[in-house]
Design a protein around this motif. Structure first.
Motif, mmCIF file in Angstrom:
data_model
loop_
_atom_site.group_PDB
_atom_site.id
_atom_site.type_symbol
_atom_site.label_atom_id
_atom_site.label_comp_id
_atom_site.label_asym_id
_atom_site.label_seq_id
_atom_site.Cartn_x
_atom_site.Cartn_y
_atom_site.Cartn_z
ATOM 1 N N VAL B 82 0.851 -1.098 -0.142
ATOM 2 C CA VAL B 82 -0.040 0.162 0.019
ATOM 3 C C VAL B 82 0.721 1.152 0.045
ATOM 4 O O VAL B 82 0.519 2.285 -0.663
ATOM 5 N N ALA B 83 2.101 1.277 0.708
ATOM 6 C CA ALA B 83 2.712 2.408 1.126
ATOM 7 C C ALA B 83 4.115 2.659 0.615
ATOM 8 O O ALA B 83 4.413 3.173 -0.552
ATOM 9 N N TRP B 86 5.543 2.782 -3.311
ATOM 10 C CA TRP B 86 5.548 3.796 -3.774
ATOM 11 C C TRP B 86 6.412 5.056 -3.718
ATOM 12 O O TRP B 86 6.665 6.052 -4.471
ATOM 13 N N VAL B 87 7.461 4.815 -2.561
ATOM 14 C CA VAL B 87 8.157 5.568 -2.351
ATOM 15 C C VAL B 87 9.727 5.041 -2.428
ATOM 16 O O VAL B 87 10.745 5.636 -1.884
#
Lengths: 613, 296
Positions: B82-83, B86-87
């Motif tokens: 989820v997180a 993306w970074v």
């Protein structure tokens, strides 16, 4: 020049601060005019929160170090303020045994605030020295952990030292003690915005930002990030301490939870949503998050009903909003809504179009004003070990300030390692190097840079978010402080000579590759070095650009009166530009001489071509 | 002497939990340079799973243990999906705050979905029983924690040493770009690292929850912080260092608590954090140095 500085550093940011202040207060008052004490209270809290967020911005924005400890500072200030300002008759009930006779003290708001600031500042100094000792730099995890530990130490002490803090219950001002009007809040808020905005434009602020952008490159330009970072920390602590006293006073009480995780989250989200690197962004974040928070609270308040979604509309929704905002911004837009944009930037651009003195630049070549420096750069018997691998094995080189010396050799020969040794980035196991009389072995990079060695990097290390002009002016700033015995090159003229004048206000990261190479050279030249150390200046450049670089390096070196030590793989470039060449192979110098001599050397041919005998 | 031995075992028991968390954090740091402050959610979510099970069918730990471990693995993998995906490759600043964002969202979800207050469930009956060995009495929970922790660590080491997947993770932890060039698939390695870290945290969660017997929205925060601290003490990225750091932290806590005079006992946690701050000031790179030379 002076006038331009005054306008650029003082008047425009001042006007910008006023505008930001006006927007924040105006927006607040407009909302409050809708009526009701609840709205009034909300606006007051927003203005106070803004002071604390600006305090955070000063440190986090300028240094790039993520701090969770600032609310620890805030808690210390809040308790100090509360203990001093609460009337003894209330303290008698909550903290009758307070040490230092604090139970009997009652000071006015202003003196209590001053002492709270002083106490917090002392703590800030101690923590700051610790941060420096830990080698704090942008994104450093140890520094973040130190600040986090601070937050927890303060919290634990506040909870478990009831004699001083009344434990979890906390301290309470008597009734009727809250501020009746907002005059003081306005004054403090404006001063906070103004000091944050001005700090950004100060030399100290600029140096901190350079280190934030690239710590190593900043050090190699002679910047010692320690003092700028400490200055940013102390200024931010003062603003935080004042803001925390204000908040304690407005809320009328102080408990351990007031400045702990929840409030850290709130203020951090405010800071990053608007844009942590700018003051305008920080304030915008305060407005956006306050509004969003209030809206979610309204949704969760029970007055709204959305079929199918009512499970969402309850207490905790605003926490989801805050956490979600942090998450989404980090994933989608980590620099925040405005990045480092300030409200006075458009004004500055407008002003530049006007024909002010110093506004237009003549395209004159850099004057050959500086006299050649007689000192020599010499490294003798340098050995560098990486584990068991001898990257350099007793290499010695020497260069005079009136010549261009090349360093060539196959990959892994130790060229860049040698450059890293003489710029203090790699500490040699054996050997020494010196500039003139001065032995520089083992010195820190910034000390070496100030002594007169400025370098460029193989893989380009500019300060990406700073403008082209700021990149050069950082080096010029250091030169003005530490190299004033020389004729200092005018940074603007260096930009003109590098063909970058038209692009001076663009960010370094927006430059194309060739321009970025040219800027790195100009930045090194602005440091007024005795030697320019260039690590593959033509790497990645086309043939025509390489050829132009020959003239450019020569002209720059002549103009600032510096010698050159250059590494390159482009043999045409090296043999054309150099007076003398050293050839390295497997960490040893295998040949030395003029380009012609070196090319004729059989040992060199073996090393380069693998041809034997 | 008796007391010293008891405290030593107590410290190892606590330290085992920290070591398991720290090892997972070091694995994740190795593959994506992220200090994962959301790693504590691998305790928070299982805590609510345990609460849910004991609500539904009573405190049956034969059921709770596997459920907790599975939940921890799923949570760890889910946060990546989820997180953190993306970074990937963002600045340290961005990744750090992303993981805090995940933490805050999870806390808020449980505040809303369950309650801001702690919910209790039944601890296993035997855990505070003691056995006496040669005049020294030990709490069973400590002995079990130490035993299972060691077994888990041995299992993990053999996974990392022997299996292709383990070698890929270690290679990625050494030099992620080089590993990619050698054909290690970054998505799969990162996902596996999160899964393995989740498993280790799941084992830690079992023992943590046996001791606390409660589920609250911020349940994972304190063990997480200890895990992060242990991982950094061990020199972030060093797997051995993380394990040693965990045991060292556990021992330090126990002896500090015993050594502080009674009226200051409440300040133990504060003192631990103070020591930690000092530690990072004196040795920011930890005690097992990982050579991570910056290329210039």
């Amino acid at each position: 020049m002076v006038r331009g500085n005054l306008v650029g550093r003082l008047l425009l940011p001042g006007a910008g601060s006023l505008a930001v202040f006006g927007l924040l207060v105006g927006g607040g008052l407009l909302y409050a005019s809708g009526g009701g004490t609840a709205r009034d209270t909300l606006v007051t809290q927003m203005l106070v929160n803004a002071v604390l967020v600006i305090g955070l911005q000063i440190f986090i924005g300028n240094t790039g170090i993520l701090s969770f400890g600032h609310m620890g500072f805030a808690a210390v200030a809040g308790y100090t303020f509360a203990l001093l300002a609460i009337a003894p008759r209330f303290k008698e009930r909550s903290v009758p045994d307070a040490p230092f006779g604090l139970a009997d003290v009652q000071l006015g708001i202003a003196p209590a605030m001053v002492i709270a600031v002083a106490v917090t500042l002392a703590l800030g100094l101690i923590v700051g020295l610790g941060l420096i000792r830990s080698g704090a730099k942008s994104g450093a995890i140890a520094a973040t952990m130190i600040t986090l530990a601070l937050l927890f130490v303060v919290y634990e002490v506040a909870r478990n030292y009831p004699d001083l803090t009344n434990g979890r219950v906390g301290l309470t001002f008597g009734p009727g003690n809250s501020l009746s009007d907002r005059t003081w809040i306005y004054v403090i808020l404006f001063v906070a915005i103004l000091s944050a905005r001005l700090f950004r434009e100060t030399e100290t602020g600029r140096l901190a930002q350079a280190a934030r952008e690239d710590d190593l490159a900043a050090r190699a330009m002679g910047v010692n990030p320690t003092y700028p970072q400490l200055a940013a920390l102390l200024l931010s602590v003062v603003v935080i301490a004042v803001g925390a006293s204000l908040r304690t006073h407005v809320l009328g009480s102080m408990t351990p939870e007031f400045f702990f995780f929840g409030y850290t989250l709130l203020t951090l989200v405010m800071l990053i949503v608007g844009g942590r690197n700018g003051v305008t962004g920080a304030v915008l974040g305060v407005i956006v998050i306050t509004a969003g928070n209030e809206f979610t609270r309204y949704l969760a308040g029970g007055d709204v009903s959305v079929p199918g979604l009512n499970w969402l509309l309850q207490e905790g929704l605003s926490d989801i909003f805050l956490g979600g905002a942090m998450l989404l911004f980090m994933i989608l837009r980590p620099e925040g809504l405005l990045g480092d944009w300030e409200i006075d930037f458009p004004l500055r651009r407008l002003l530049r179009r006007l024909p002010l003195p110093g506004g237009a630049k003549r395209a004159s070549p850099v004057p050959a004003a500086a006299r050649p420096d007689p000192s020599r750069l010499s490294a003798s018997e340098v050995t560098v070990l990486f584990g068991g691998f001898r990257a350099l094995d007793g290499s010695s080189i020497e260069a005079r300030a009136d010549e261009i010396v090349g360093l060539i050799g196959p990959n892994g020969a130790g060229k860049t390692t040698l450059l890293n040794v003489v710029t203090g980035i790699v500490i040699p196991a054996e050997g020494r190097f010196s500039l003139g009389e001065r032995v520089l072995t083992g010195e820190q990079p910034h000390v070496i840079a100030r002594a007169g060695l400025a370098r460029t990097f193989q893989n380009l290390r500019l300060f990406p978010a700073l403008s082209v002009r700021e990149n050069v002016s950082v080096a010029a700033l250091v030169a003005a402080r530490h190299r004033s015995d020389r004729v200092l090159p005018d940074p603007d003229e260096l930009l003109v000579a590098a063909g970058l004048w038209e692009q001076r206000d663009r960010r370094a990261r927006e430059l194309d590759y060739g321009a970025a190479r040219a800027l790195e050279l100009a930045r090194a030249a602005a440091a007024a070095p005795a030697f320019l150390l260039l690590d593959e200046p033509t790497s990645g450049l086309g043939e025509a650009e390489s050829a132009a670089m020959i003239d450019h390096v020569r002209a720059t070196a002549a103009a600032i009166g510096a010698g050159v030590l250059v590494i390159d793989h482009d043999l045409h470039f090296i043999t054309t530009i150099c007076d003398r060449i050293y050839v390295l192979d497997q960490g040893r110098v295998i040949a030395e001489g003029t380009p012609a001599e070196v090319q004729a050397d059989p040992a060199v041919q073996v090393a380069y071509l693998g041809a034997s005998g | 002497m008796t007391e010293f031995v008891q405290q030593f075992v107590d410290g190892l028991g606590r330290g085992g939990i920290y070591a398991l968390l720290a090892l997972g954090l070091a694995l994740i740091f190795g593959v994506m340079h992220l200090v994962n402050f959301a790693h504590g959610e691998t305790i928070t979510v299982p805590a609510y799973v345990a609460f849910g099970i004991s609500l539904a069918v009573g405190g049956n730990w034969w059921l709770i243990v596997p459920a907790v471990i599975v939940a921890a693995v799923l949570v760890s993998v889910a946060t990546e999906f989820v997180a953190f995906r993306w970074v990937r490759g963002s600045s340290d600043f961005t990744m750090l705050l992303t993981s805090f964002g995940v933490h805050f969202v999870v806390v808020a979800v449980f505040v809303m979905a369950v309650s801001p207050k702690a919910k209790n469930f039944e601890k296993p009956g035997w855990i505070f029983n003691t056995v006496r060995v040669g005049g020294v009495s030990f709490e069973i929970v400590d002995l079990v924690t130490i035993g299972v922790t060691l077994a888990t660590l041995v299992l993990t080491v053999s996974i990392l040493r022997k299996t292709l997947f383990g070698i890929a993770i270690r290679a990625a932890a050494e030099d992620f770009d080089a590993a990619r060039l050698m054909g290690v698939r970054s998505n799969r390695v990162i996902r596996s690292a999160f899964a393995l870290a989740g498993f280790l945290a799941g084992v830690a969660a079992v023992f943590w929850l046996m001791r606390t017997g409660e589920a609250e929205p911020g349940a994972g925060l304190v063990p997480l912080l200890k895990g992060v601290i242990a991982a950094i003490i061990g020199g972030l990225g060093s797997l051995t260092g993380a394990v040693l750091g965990g045991f060292a932290l556990g021992l330090a806590e126990v002896y500090l608590r015993a050594w502080l005079p009674g009226n200051l006992a409440g300040l133990t946690e504060g003192a631990v954090f103070l020591l930690i701050a000092l530690l990072f000031i004196v040795r920011p790179q930890g005690f097992v140095t990982v050579r991570r030379a910056e290329r210039v």
